[in-house]
Motif scaffolding. Structure first.
Motif, mmCIF file in Angstrom:
data_model
loop_
_atom_site.group_PDB
_atom_site.id
_atom_site.type_symbol
_atom_site.label_atom_id
_atom_site.label_comp_id
_atom_site.label_asym_id
_atom_site.label_seq_id
_atom_site.Cartn_x
_atom_site.Cartn_y
_atom_site.Cartn_z
ATOM 1 N N TYR A 159 187.840 102.219 34.079
ATOM 2 C CA TYR A 159 188.383 100.968 33.567
ATOM 3 C C TYR A 159 187.903 99.827 34.439
ATOM 4 N N ASP A 160 187.576 98.725 33.791
ATOM 5 C CA ASP A 160 187.180 97.505 34.493
ATOM 6 C C ASP A 160 186.025 97.818 35.433
ATOM 7 N N TRP A 161 186.120 97.464 36.682
ATOM 8 C CA TRP A 161 185.015 97.580 37.634
ATOM 9 C C TRP A 161 185.000 98.896 38.402
ATOM 10 N N GLN A 162 185.969 99.782 38.157
ATOM 11 C CA GLN A 162 186.127 100.966 39.005
ATOM 12 C C GLN A 162 184.895 101.874 39.021
ATOM 13 N N GLU A 163 184.135 101.887 37.917
ATOM 14 C CA GLU A 163 182.945 102.748 37.889
ATOM 15 C C GLU A 163 181.826 102.231 38.791
ATOM 16 N N GLU A 164 181.960 101.002 39.269
ATOM 17 C CA GLU A 164 180.949 100.476 40.192
ATOM 18 C C GLU A 164 180.995 101.179 41.550
ATOM 19 N N ILE A 165 182.146 101.718 41.900
ATOM 20 C CA ILE A 165 182.288 102.360 43.213
ATOM 21 C C ILE A 165 182.658 103.836 43.099
ATOM 22 N N ILE A 166 183.315 104.212 42.014
ATOM 23 C CA ILE A 166 183.642 105.625 41.813
ATOM 24 C C ILE A 166 182.604 106.225 40.876
ATOM 25 N N HIS A 167 181.720 107.020 41.466
ATOM 26 C CA HIS A 167 180.681 107.707 40.708
ATOM 27 C C HIS A 167 181.116 109.161 40.578
ATOM 28 N N GLY A 199 184.155 110.825 51.881
ATOM 29 C CA GLY A 199 183.149 110.327 52.817
ATOM 30 C C GLY A 199 182.061 109.522 52.119
ATOM 31 N N ALA A 200 181.648 109.988 50.939
ATOM 32 C CA ALA A 200 180.627 109.265 50.172
ATOM 33 C C ALA A 200 181.179 107.927 49.678
ATOM 34 N N ALA A 201 182.451 107.904 49.294
ATOM 35 C CA ALA A 201 183.079 106.651 48.853
ATOM 36 C C ALA A 201 183.139 105.659 50.016
ATOM 37 N N ARG A 202 183.469 106.152 51.189
ATOM 38 C CA ARG A 202 183.519 105.285 52.378
ATOM 39 C C ARG A 202 182.136 104.696 52.660
ATOM 40 N N HIS A 203 181.121 105.546 52.634
ATOM 41 C CA HIS A 203 179.753 105.090 52.893
ATOM 42 C C HIS A 203 179.337 104.010 51.892
ATOM 43 N N LEU A 204 179.600 104.240 50.609
ATOM 44 C CA LEU A 204 179.237 103.264 49.579
ATOM 45 C C LEU A 204 180.017 101.963 49.756
ATOM 46 N N ALA A 205 181.309 102.065 50.057
ATOM 47 C CA ALA A 205 182.122 100.854 50.236
ATOM 48 C C ALA A 205 181.633 100.034 51.428
ATOM 49 N N ILE A 206 181.277 100.700 52.514
ATOM 50 C CA ILE A 206 180.755 99.984 53.686
ATOM 51 C C ILE A 206 179.463 99.270 53.310
ATOM 52 N N GLU A 207 178.615 99.955 52.566
ATOM 53 C CA GLU A 207 177.361 99.343 52.125
ATOM 54 C C GLU A 207 177.620 98.152 51.204
ATOM 55 N N MET A 208 178.524 98.325 50.228
ATOM 56 C CA MET A 208 178.808 97.264 49.261
ATOM 57 C C MET A 208 179.493 96.064 49.899
ATOM 58 N N MET A 209 180.299 96.295 50.922
ATOM 59 C CA MET A 209 181.098 95.233 51.515
ATOM 60 C C MET A 209 180.512 94.690 52.811
ATOM 61 N N SER A 210 179.274 95.043 53.106
ATOM 62 C CA SER A 210 178.680 94.534 54.339
ATOM 63 C C SER A 210 178.623 93.012 54.269
ATOM 64 N N PRO A 211 178.877 92.343 55.384
ATOM 65 C CA PRO A 211 178.831 90.875 55.374
ATOM 66 C C PRO A 211 177.488 90.328 54.888
ATOM 67 N N GLU A 212 176.405 90.983 55.267
ATOM 68 C CA GLU A 212 175.084 90.521 54.839
ATOM 69 C C GLU A 212 174.962 90.578 53.310
ATOM 70 N N ARG A 213 175.389 91.688 52.743
ATOM 71 C CA ARG A 213 175.290 91.848 51.286
ATOM 72 C C ARG A 213 176.205 90.862 50.562
ATOM 73 N N LEU A 214 177.424 90.690 51.060
ATOM 74 C CA LEU A 214 178.356 89.757 50.428
ATOM 75 C C LEU A 214 177.852 88.322 50.526
ATOM 76 N N ASN A 215 177.326 87.952 51.694
ATOM 77 C CA ASN A 215 176.772 86.601 51.856
ATOM 78 C C ASN A 215 175.593 86.379 50.912
ATOM 79 N N SER A 216 174.725 87.349 50.826
ATOM 80 C CA SER A 216 173.564 87.249 49.953
ATOM 81 C C SER A 216 173.993 87.086 48.496
ATOM 82 N N HIS A 217 174.987 87.852 48.102
ATOM 83 C CA HIS A 217 175.508 87.776 46.729
ATOM 84 C C HIS A 217 176.104 86.387 46.452
#
Length: 160
Positions: free
Chosen positions: A86-94, A129-147
């Motif tokens: 639902y909504d955006w959840q599939e963006e992080i839950i694969h 563990g995979a969810a944590r890794h993806l969340a860290i990647e998605m929420m990195s300050p560099e990535r968020l700033n770039s977005h």
């Protein structure tokens, strides 16, 4: 709460913790009572970020019918997650990688995947563990700033 009922019926010794005190609180308490699972539910009310940060890493499982920031927090905590698609959840839950994604509103399917994760702690830990890794990647300050910069540049280009 329907999932909790299924887990209890399957012999799982689990306790659900609801954080927050939204408009459905009394309805949820009444439903827990009518389903006979009141003893397995804790309504924690509003909690500080510090309390939530202590709770999530201890969770054997997180169920996400629809979460906002809380889903990201659960991922960062490395918690195994079963979420509605639902909504955006599939963006992080694969499905099968960073958690289990089930059809929106299908609590029976959510129950089955929750049971599977509880019965397979190694797989649950791998997904957490995979969810944590993806969340860290998605929420990195560099990535968020770039977005954010890209979004502003697109607005400026469009003349909005």
């Amino acid at each position: 709460l329907y999932v909790l009922r299924e887990l209890c019926d399957a012999g799982k010794n689990v306790t659900f913790v609801f954080v927050g005190d939204g408009s459905m609180l009394q309805e949820l308490k009444d439903l827990a009572s009518s389903l006979g699972v009141s003893e397995n539910v804790r309504f924690a009310g509003n909690c500080s970020q510090e309390v939530i940060a202590q709770l999530l890493p201890q969770a054997r499982l997180v169920l996400s019918p629809h979460m906002g920031r809380g889903l990201t927090e659960a991922c960062l905590a490395g918690a195994p997650i079963v979420a509605y698609n639902y909504d955006w959840q599939e963006e992080i839950i694969h499905n099968g990688e960073t958690g289990e994604l089930v059809c929106n509103g299908n609590w029976k399917q959510m129950s089955q995947r929750a049971l599977w994760l509880l019965d397979n702690p190694y797989e649950a830990a791998m997904r957490g563990g995979a969810a944590r890794h993806l969340a860290i990647e998605m929420m990195s300050p560099e990535r968020l700033n770039s977005h954010e910069i890209e979004a502003y540049e697109n607005l400026l280009r469009s003349g909005a």
